[in-house]
Motif scaffolding. Structure first.
Motif, PDB file in Angstrom:
ATOM      1  N   ARG A  54      30.695  36.859  42.116  1.00 48.11           N
ATOM      2  CA  ARG A  54      30.777  36.955  40.651  1.00 48.11           C
ATOM      3  C   ARG A  54      30.101  38.226  40.130  1.00 48.11           C
ATOM      4  N   LEU A  55      29.206  38.767  40.915  1.00 50.61           N
ATOM      5  CA  LEU A  55      28.528  40.004  40.520  1.00 50.61           C
ATOM      6  C   LEU A  55      29.450  41.217  40.600  1.00 50.61           C
ATOM      7  N   LEU A  56      30.249  41.290  41.647  1.00 54.21           N
ATOM      8  CA  LEU A  56      31.029  42.503  41.911  1.00 54.21           C
ATOM      9  C   LEU A  56      32.020  42.852  40.797  1.00 54.21           C
ATOM     10  N   PRO A  57      32.771  41.894  40.240  1.00 60.80           N
ATOM     11  CA  PRO A  57      33.663  42.253  39.119  1.00 60.80           C
ATOM     12  C   PRO A  57      32.881  42.756  37.911  1.00 60.80           C
ATOM     13  N   TRP A  58      31.696  42.196  37.698  1.00 63.74           N
ATOM     14  CA  TRP A  58      30.863  42.658  36.589  1.00 63.74           C
ATOM     15  C   TRP A  58      30.453  44.105  36.804  1.00 63.74           C
ATOM     16  N   ILE A  59      30.067  44.449  38.018  1.00 62.73           N
ATOM     17  CA  ILE A  59      29.689  45.835  38.320  1.00 62.73           C
ATOM     18  C   ILE A  59      30.884  46.771  38.105  1.00 62.73           C
ATOM     19  N   LYS A  60      32.053  46.339  38.537  1.00 62.69           N
ATOM     20  CA  LYS A  60      33.248  47.172  38.358  1.00 62.69           C
ATOM     21  C   LYS A  60      33.515  47.441  36.887  1.00 62.69           C
ATOM     22  N   GLN A  61      33.423  46.397  36.060  1.00 67.21           N
ATOM     23  CA  GLN A  61      33.620  46.563  34.626  1.00 67.21           C
ATOM     24  C   GLN A  61      32.524  47.429  34.021  1.00 67.21           C
ATOM     25  N   PHE A  62      31.308  47.204  34.461  1.00 65.50           N
ATOM     26  CA  PHE A  62      30.151  47.982  34.002  1.00 65.50           C
ATOM     27  C   PHE A  62      30.398  49.477  34.241  1.00 65.50           C
ATOM     28  N   LEU A 147      15.951  40.743  33.084  1.00 68.73           N
ATOM     29  CA  LEU A 147      17.105  41.186  32.295  1.00 68.73           C
ATOM     30  C   LEU A 147      18.010  40.051  31.827  1.00 68.73           C
ATOM     31  N   ALA A 148      18.402  39.188  32.747  1.00 72.28           N
ATOM     32  CA  ALA A 148      19.398  38.173  32.404  1.00 72.28           C
ATOM     33  C   ALA A 148      19.390  37.074  33.453  1.00 72.28           C
ATOM     34  N   ARG A 149      19.684  35.875  33.008  1.00 72.91           N
ATOM     35  CA  ARG A 149      19.868  34.759  33.934  1.00 72.91           C
ATOM     36  C   ARG A 149      21.352  34.468  34.005  1.00 72.91           C
ATOM     37  N   VAL A 150      21.930  34.613  35.182  1.00 74.33           N
ATOM     38  CA  VAL A 150      23.391  34.583  35.293  1.00 74.33           C
ATOM     39  C   VAL A 150      23.918  33.360  36.027  1.00 74.33           C
ATOM     40  N   VAL A 151      23.030  32.421  36.328  1.00 72.22           N
ATOM     41  CA  VAL A 151      23.434  31.145  36.904  1.00 72.22           C
ATOM     42  C   VAL A 151      22.637  30.046  36.194  1.00 72.22           C
ATOM     43  N   GLU A 152      23.303  29.011  35.753  1.00 70.80           N
ATOM     44  CA  GLU A 152      22.630  27.861  35.153  1.00 70.80           C
ATOM     45  C   GLU A 152      23.482  26.618  35.371  1.00 70.80           C
ATOM     46  N   GLN A 256      21.682  54.139  26.613  1.00 62.83           N
ATOM     47  CA  GLN A 256      21.801  53.432  27.884  1.00 62.83           C
ATOM     48  C   GLN A 256      21.316  51.994  27.765  1.00 62.83           C
ATOM     49  N   ARG A 257      20.242  51.789  27.030  1.00 58.78           N
ATOM     50  CA  ARG A 257      19.709  50.436  26.882  1.00 58.78           C
ATOM     51  C   ARG A 257      20.669  49.572  26.063  1.00 58.78           C
ATOM     52  N   ALA A 258      21.259  50.166  25.037  1.00 54.85           N
ATOM     53  CA  ALA A 258      22.223  49.419  24.231  1.00 54.85           C
ATOM     54  C   ALA A 258      23.431  49.026  25.067  1.00 54.85           C
ATOM     55  N   PHE A 259      23.884  49.935  25.917  1.00 54.00           N
ATOM     56  CA  PHE A 259      25.021  49.635  26.788  1.00 54.00           C
ATOM     57  C   PHE A 259      24.652  48.542  27.792  1.00 54.00           C
ATOM     58  N   LEU A 260      23.459  48.643  28.371  1.00 54.70           N
ATOM     59  CA  LEU A 260      23.009  47.631  29.327  1.00 54.70           C
ATOM     60  C   LEU A 260      22.928  46.260  28.659  1.00 54.70           C
ATOM     61  N   ASP A 261      22.357  46.202  27.467  1.00 49.87           N
ATOM     62  CA  ASP A 261      22.252  44.932  26.747  1.00 49.87           C
ATOM     63  C   ASP A 261      23.626  44.317  26.504  1.00 49.87           C
ATOM     64  N   LYS A 262      24.580  45.154  26.148  1.00 49.90           N
ATOM     65  CA  LYS A 262      25.941  44.673  25.902  1.00 49.90           C
ATOM     66  C   LYS A 262      26.546  44.070  27.175  1.00 49.90           C
ATOM     67  N   GLN A 263      26.345  44.734  28.284  1.00 50.47           N
ATOM     68  CA  GLN A 263      26.912  44.256  29.545  1.00 50.47           C
ATOM     69  C   GLN A 263      26.210  42.987  30.027  1.00 50.47           C
ATOM     70  N   LEU A 264      24.906  42.900  29.821  1.00 55.89           N
ATOM     71  CA  LEU A 264      24.167  41.693  30.202  1.00 55.89           C
ATOM     72  C   LEU A 264      24.621  40.493  29.376  1.00 55.89           C
TER      73      LEU A 264
END
Length: 336
Positions: A54-62, A147-152, A256-264
């Motif tokens: 699930r991480l890899l597609p997110w990285i690709k989009q990022f 940064l983010a919790r991506v599993v719950e 960069q921080r704004a972009f990171l926040d958006k992606q998270l």
């Protein structure tokens, strides 16, 4: 004799205009390249597992959306850096980011294990001050930004090859991690610590009778072949998050921080996946022959409450001030 002064060549005005435009574009492009930054990311989990898948597609989009601003270079899973060394790699800046769980970096800060005790959604944790409370500790003790919790909604379960009719593991040898050591010991289990890669053989040879594990993931390790029962209800919540080296985080520009926040935010928005995944995994386990042991309602509530009581007692013993700060923002309203 008349001195001849060389004359300078005068470029046509149209050419000057085009040249000026090209130089300006080059300056913008150079600036954009200079602003772009690449973050090195590792995973504490194997690359063939669901968390990395699930991480890899997110990285690709990022990386697609972040050209000229921010990029991620995924270095790999435990083959790149062993799972229990990932936290220290983030703390010391060997890598910038990691996908991992607090249970993997208790060697950096014992409080990382407290994250399993959350009983409210990630969205609520962002609203009620939990993330701020976490980052105050992570900044100071771990040199990290949480940064983010991506599993719950991925409860842990007791899996065993010996049928039980009550919450008592007397005589059973249960493979554990620090996540549920205290709880299983309170249930009178003889606890055994082994690497995940050794559990299949340990089950096969009777070295252990069972193990603790989330609802998902046992098929990645083929443990379903050597597992007879899963006990309901589950307890705690498997935590998988993105953490970042604090100096690296602080070096990000505002853009960069704004972009990171958006992606998270986009990553966390997909957490609804895990609820259905848990249901699918339970059905898959049943189909594979794993039987479900269900306690009656009163026993089930007592079993689950005991898990949290023991978890918070251990947290309070480890770091009383931090446990006191975390409990109000981690607990469900009914548990407060």
């Amino acid at each position: 004799m008349t001195s001849r002064v060389p004359t300078s060549r005068v470029l046509p005005s149209g050419l000057l205009t085009r040249l000026a435009v090209l130089l300006a574009a080059a300056a913008v492009s150079t600036g954009a390249i200079a602003q772009e930054r690449t973050l090195r990311l590792v995973s504490g989990f194997p690359e063939n597992g669901i968390y990395v898948q699930r991480l890899l597609p997110w990285i690709k989009q990022f990386n697609t959306e972040g050209k000229g601003v921010l990029q991620i270079n995924f270095l790999g899973g435990p083959k790149a850096i062993p799972a229990f060394e990932v936290g220290n790699a983030v703390k010391t800046g060997v890598v910038d980011m990691a996908l991992t769980t607090g249970a993997f970096y208790t060697n950096v800060m014992p409080e990382a294990d407290f994250l399993k005790l959350t009983q409210v959604s990630v969205a609520e944790q962002r609203k009620n001050g939990a993330f701020d409370a976490i980052n105050k500790v992570w900044n100071e003790k771990g040199n990290m930004q949480y940064l983010a919790r991506v599993v719950e909604n991925q409860p842990f379960h007791l899996y065993t090859n010996k049928k039980v009719d009550k919450p008592d593991l007397t005589g059973q040898k249960i493979r554990i991690t620090p996540v549920y050591r205290d709880f299983f010991q309170a249930l009178n289990a003889n606890v055994v610590t082994t690497a995940p890669g050794e559990v299949y053989t340990a089950l096969e040879r009777g070295v252990v009778d069972g193990y603790g594990w989330p609802i998902g993931g046992i098929f990645d390790l083929n443990w379903q072949e050597k597992t007879k029962f899963r006990v309901e209800p589950g307890f705690y919540d498997a935590e998988v998050s993105l953490i970042m080296n604090l100096p690296s985080f602080k070096k990000l520009t505002d853009a960069q921080r704004a972009f990171l926040d958006k992606q998270l935010a986009a990553y966390e928005a997909g957490n609804a996946f895990w609820t259905q995944y848990g249901k699918d995994e339970a059905a898959r386990q049943e189909k594979a022959g794993i039987q479900t042991i269900r306690f009656d309602d009163a026993t089930a509530k007592s079993f689950r409450d005991k898990a949290y009581d023991i978890g918070w007692a251990a947290a309070a013993k480890q770091s009383p001030d931090i446990a006191a700060r975390f409990k109000p923002v981690f607990s469900s309203p009914a548990a407060k």
